[in-house]
Design an enzyme around this catalytic site. Structure first.
Site, mmCIF file in Angstrom:
data_model
loop_
_atom_site.group_PDB
_atom_site.id
_atom_site.type_symbol
_atom_site.label_atom_id
_atom_site.label_comp_id
_atom_site.label_asym_id
_atom_site.label_seq_id
_atom_site.Cartn_x
_atom_site.Cartn_y
_atom_site.Cartn_z
ATOM 1 N N ARG A 188 -3.104 15.212 -7.473
ATOM 2 C CA ARG A 188 -2.610 14.110 -7.582
ATOM 3 C C ARG A 188 -3.677 13.556 -8.405
ATOM 4 O O ARG A 188 -5.128 13.918 -8.697
ATOM 5 C CB ARG A 188 -3.281 13.240 -5.839
ATOM 6 C CG ARG A 188 -4.661 13.538 -5.495
ATOM 7 C CD ARG A 188 -3.753 12.578 -3.863
ATOM 8 N NE ARG A 188 -4.314 11.325 -4.347
ATOM 9 C CZ ARG A 188 -4.075 10.704 -2.871
ATOM 10 N NH1 ARG A 188 -3.295 10.786 -2.163
ATOM 11 N NH2 ARG A 188 -3.815 9.557 -3.103
ATOM 12 N N LYS A 208 -2.537 3.485 0.736
ATOM 13 C CA LYS A 208 -1.337 2.494 0.469
ATOM 14 C C LYS A 208 -1.647 1.768 1.900
ATOM 15 O O LYS A 208 -2.085 0.068 1.476
ATOM 16 C CB LYS A 208 0.046 2.647 0.947
ATOM 17 C CG LYS A 208 0.526 2.670 -0.808
ATOM 18 C CD LYS A 208 1.890 2.966 -0.669
ATOM 19 C CE LYS A 208 2.940 4.541 0.543
ATOM 20 N NZ LYS A 208 4.325 4.500 0.324
ATOM 21 N N GLU A 238 7.441 6.232 -0.306
ATOM 22 C CA GLU A 238 8.174 5.219 1.167
ATOM 23 C C GLU A 238 8.382 3.805 0.968
ATOM 24 O O GLU A 238 6.563 3.764 -0.274
ATOM 25 C CB GLU A 238 6.968 5.810 1.842
ATOM 26 C CG GLU A 238 6.770 4.621 3.272
ATOM 27 C CD GLU A 238 6.216 5.206 4.328
ATOM 28 O OE1 GLU A 238 5.955 4.334 5.763
ATOM 29 O OE2 GLU A 238 4.788 5.504 4.460
#
Length: 629
Positions: free
Chosen positions: A350, A360, A128
């Site tokens: 991750r 983020k 994104e």
């Protein structure tokens, strides 16, 4: 077909059958009266296109079935008449297997046995554009690139998931594309979710008309509570007509539309909360989209857009981190309900590091509040941040690929990350010298071997790598050394003056701080016999170069920041230190991003070269090595 058209075909024979069928049809027509594609012997184009087909399991299966008679005739003839081309196929296959085996030997297993890989593999990376790429994104990108291009000789798509105009910017979009290129990730295509807004709107309309979605004006807190407790929304049984009218109001951005969202009608009380009627469309009339402007006032969510566009774009295998595992059944529900082509999922763990967060939203807060210099701050876990700190791209790629696609979630120390980088930079980093401005001592050099006047000699820039070249080292009767070294000397002690020879420390004046001393040269002394090796700079015979030496600490004080933690309470109050120093004259030729070693201090990256800007000084950032200080 012209030569340039044939070249285009050779680079386009990838992906699923739907994407390559037009190229096979063109080849079929071109080969109607030809033995070879170009000329009367096997050409480079014949070889390229033959290899492209043979490496695409989908294409080769259709060719061998005889679906295209002329292509089959040409393909079989080249195969039989030119056995040398088989050697290339075997070499490519061996290289692929070797890469997989090398990765496994490094501690990571890449033997995923992807479903229906024989029909072709198309992976995607789906960031994104709401911030800069961080090291977690890097793992997703590099793994997707590895499976697409190396393990299966398939395709990689980059799709910018730009469905939230309130958070996204063109700046972030461009930075993502640049950072991927920097890491050597070369997608075959670049698309945007916003390319499909019309299709996604129609998809949502279809879900509403089929009774599989409804409009809901429940407030956020109540909706969260109801989903948590498995309670149906009071709006769940609205009629199709009512839902369509509200969706139209959302599209127009009216007051009524703004109160509502669209939810998929999946389940009320499924044990997997991701299946409890997720939101699939939201109204946002206030923020212009960075690509579509004000055309749309409603936007699809990730939960709807991801499976729909993955299927539309021909993605065969979607790799994403284990935080999305609960959404896999939801992903499948959309594929089944909308009768879309199957997309297979693979979850990997991750990368988590101690005293680091990868949210983020939280990283953006640090930038927006001025706690850091920007997204490329060397304290940030972004790709640009770790690069500015001194991480090299080869070391970054190697480190991440060694983690592999395992599902095991671990929290790593940064030690191994930076230790991998040291292996990369140590063999090639030129050696230079820096002495503190604040804590230095002037030293007089005496003895029969002391120079009568300043002179310089060429010395290796790297003691073990002659290819790095030489530098000028100045020698004179007056030197400066670090206060810490001077304080450690005993009167009469023999020490080694690096790149010069041995000397006796004499006439030591003062203690903590030492205010002066003499070094009586003893160049015949054995440098292996001394306990102390010191760095130094001559104050004569060269210009001492002003330098700033920066070092950095973790941004937070807690090893693992939980989602509910107040980040501000765990921010490290001091995360950077700067020491003013002098460096040897050789640093004036360094460029931004060069990496050097300041002897006995560590490795540094040049953040500002000496000749950049009006202020003549060099700015150096210390690079961690994986060792505790």
């Amino acid at each position: 077909m012209k030569a340039d058209e044939l070249v285009a075909v050779s680079t386009s024979l990838g992906g699923d059958f739907k994407s390559i069928e037009p190229h096979l049809i063109r080849l079929e027509k071109h080969l109607t009266l030809r033995t070879y594609l170009a000329g009367y012997t096997l050409s480079e184009l014949d070889s390229k296109i033959w290899l492209a087909i043979s490496n695409n399991r989908v294409a080769v299966s259709f060719v061998r079935k005889g679906s295209y008679a002329n292509v089959q005739r040409w393909f079989t003839y080249v195969e039989q008449a030119h056995p040398e081309i088989q050697a290339e196929v075997k070499a490519a296959d061996s290289a692929r297997k070797a890469k997989v085996q090398a990765a496994s030997r490094a501690g990571a297993s890449y033997n995923l046995a992807l479903q229906e890989a024989d029909k072709g593999v198309v992976c995607r990376f789906l960031p994104e554009p709401s911030g800069y790429l961080h090291i977690g994104h890097a793992k997703a990108a590099l793994l997707s690139d590895y499976f697409a291009h190396q393990a299966y000789n398939g395709q990689l798509r980059l799709r910018l998931d730009d469905t939230n105009p309130s958070k996204e910017k063109e700046e972030y979009q461009d930075a993502i594309i640049e950072d991927l290129a920097l890491m050597g990730v070369k997608p075959d295509t670049v698309t945007y979710t916003s390319d499909y807004f019309d299709h996604l709107y129609d998809t949502c309309l279809g879900l509403i008309k089929s009774g599989n979605a409804y409009a809901d004006d429940t407030d956020v807190e109540t909706m969260r509570d109801e989903r948590g407790r498995g309670i149906a929304s009071k709006r769940r049984e609205r009629t199709v007509e009512e839902n369509l009218a509200i969706f139209d109001a959302m599209k127009s951005g009216t007051e009524e539309g703004l109160k509502n969202c669209i939810r998929a009608k999946i389940s009320v009380d499924n044990p997997n909360k991701a299946m409890r009627d997720p939101v699939i469309y939201r109204c946002n009339p206030n923020d212009a989209h960075h690509r579509t402007g004000t055309k749309w006032k409603i936007y699809p969510t990730y939960d709807l857009a991801c499976p729909v566009v993955d299927s539309l774009e021909g993605v065969t295998h979607a790799l994403r981190s284990t935080e999305y595992t609960d959404r896999n059944p939801q992903f499948q529900w959309f594929l089944d309900t909308l009768k879309l082509r199957q997309v297979y999922m693979w979850d990997f763990a991750r990368m988590n590091f101690i005293r680091t967060f990868l949210s983020k939203r939280k990283l953006a807060k640090l930038v927006d509040t001025g706690k850091v210099w920007g997204w490329d701050d060397p304290r940030m876990p972004t790709i640009r941040g770790v690069r500015r700190r001194g991480m090299t791209i080869p070391a970054l790629r190697d480190f991440i690929l060694k983690q592999g696609p395992s599902r095991n979630v671990v929290v790593m120390d940064w030690t191994s990350f930076w230790a991998a980088n040291k292996k990369e930079i140590d063999p090639v980093a030129p050696r230079h010298t820096a002495i503190s401005k604040k804590d230095h001592v002037k030293v007089s050099v005496t003895g029969d071997e002391a120079p009568t006047e300043a002179r310089s000699e060429d010395k290796p820039r790297h003691p073990k790598n002659p290819s790095i070249g030489t530098k000028k080292v100045a020698f004179s009767k007056e030197l400066i050394i670090d206060q810490a070294d001077a304080n450690s000397f005993k009167d009469g002690e023999e020490i080694t003056v690096m790149q010069w020879g041995n000397a006796f420390a004499k006439d030591i004046a003062g203690k903590e701080p030492v205010t002066g001393l003499t070094l009586e040269l003893n160049l015949k002394g054995d440098v292996r016999s001394t306990d102390k090796k010191i760095t130094w700079l001559s104050t004569q015979g060269q210009n001492l170069i002003d330098a700033e030496l920066w070092d950095f600490d973790y941004l937070i004080t807690k090893d693992k920041l939980e989602e509910e933690d107040d980040m501000d309470k765990f921010l490290n109050p001091v995360t950077s230190t700067m020491e003013e120093a002098w460096c040897d004259e050789g640093v004036v030729n360094l460029k931004k991003d060069d990496i050097i070693q300041l002897e006995r201090r560590g490795y540094y990256r040049v953040d500002k070269a000496y000749n950049d800007g009006d202020e003549k000084k060099i700015v150096l950032f210390c690079i961690p090595t994986g060792k505790s200080k």
